[in-house]
Design an enzyme around this catalytic site. Structure first.
Site, PDB file in Angstrom:
ATOM      1  N   HIS A 287     -12.519  39.006 -11.283  1.00  0.00           N
ATOM      2  CA  HIS A 287     -11.794  39.427 -12.475  1.00  0.00           C
ATOM      3  C   HIS A 287     -12.666  40.339 -13.330  1.00  0.00           C
ATOM      4  O   HIS A 287     -13.852  40.504 -13.067  1.00  0.00           O
ATOM      5  CB  HIS A 287     -11.330  38.214 -13.299  1.00  0.00           C
ATOM      6  CG  HIS A 287     -12.439  37.394 -13.862  1.00  0.00           C
ATOM      7  ND1 HIS A 287     -12.967  36.312 -13.203  1.00  0.00           N
ATOM      8  CD2 HIS A 287     -13.130  37.501 -15.022  1.00  0.00           C
ATOM      9  CE1 HIS A 287     -13.924  35.779 -13.937  1.00  0.00           C
ATOM     10  NE2 HIS A 287     -14.045  36.493 -15.052  1.00  0.00           N
ATOM     11  N   ALA A 288     -12.042  40.913 -14.328  1.00  0.00           N
ATOM     12  CA  ALA A 288     -12.721  41.662 -15.388  1.00  0.00           C
ATOM     13  C   ALA A 288     -12.147  41.133 -16.698  1.00  0.00           C
ATOM     14  O   ALA A 288     -11.228  40.301 -16.694  1.00  0.00           O
ATOM     15  CB  ALA A 288     -12.461  43.161 -15.245  1.00  0.00           C
TER      16      ALA A 288
END
Length: 140
Positions: free
Chosen positions: A55-56
């Site tokens: 994820h970011a």
């Protein structure tokens, strides 16, 4: 949009000696961290076959530390710049800006300590890789 530094290693003080052990201190961390810590969490007993992260973030900056064991962290920026970091020293952390997709592989004995700039919010996560690329490419 705020400008964030690229992912990079941060060295914390290492005090002590082999015969007595070591301590690393995060006191007055404004000089070593680019954000005020709002949340701390840790992961452990992660099977080596599992890749976490994936994820970011929209806003959250993080510093990841291998408090024990080894972490292999891969970061990718929207421009396609990919870096691989091997964390296995408790006095070294990896800064991850919000605009970096990241994955983490753990040794079985790894304990990852994470310092975060924001309290947890599911809305802050970008969990779809294509969305990450589209969103951060527009902001670059």
């Amino acid at each position: 949009m705020a400008d964030y530094p690229a992912p990079h290693l941060i060295e914390f003080p290492k005090l002590g000696a082999p015969d007595i052990g070591y301590i690393s201190v995060g006191e007055n961390m404004a000089s070593s961290l680019p954000f005020a810590v709002q949340r701390v969490f840790w992961t452990y007993y992660t099977p080596e076959s599992i890749v976490r992260g994936r994820h970011a973030h929209q806003r959250t900056e993080q510093v990841l530390i291998a408090a024990a064991g080894r972490l292999i962290v891969t970061t990718e920026l929207a421009d396609g710049d990919i870096q691989i970091y091997r964390l296995e020293t408790p006095c070294v952390g990896l800064y991850i800006p919000p605009c970096a997709w990241h994955t983490i592989q753990y040794s079985h004995s790894a304990v990852q300590l994470a310092l975060a700039s924001q309290p947890y919010s599911e809305d802050d996560y970008i969990r779809d890789y294509d969305t990450f690329r589209q969103q951060w490419s527009r902001k670059a």
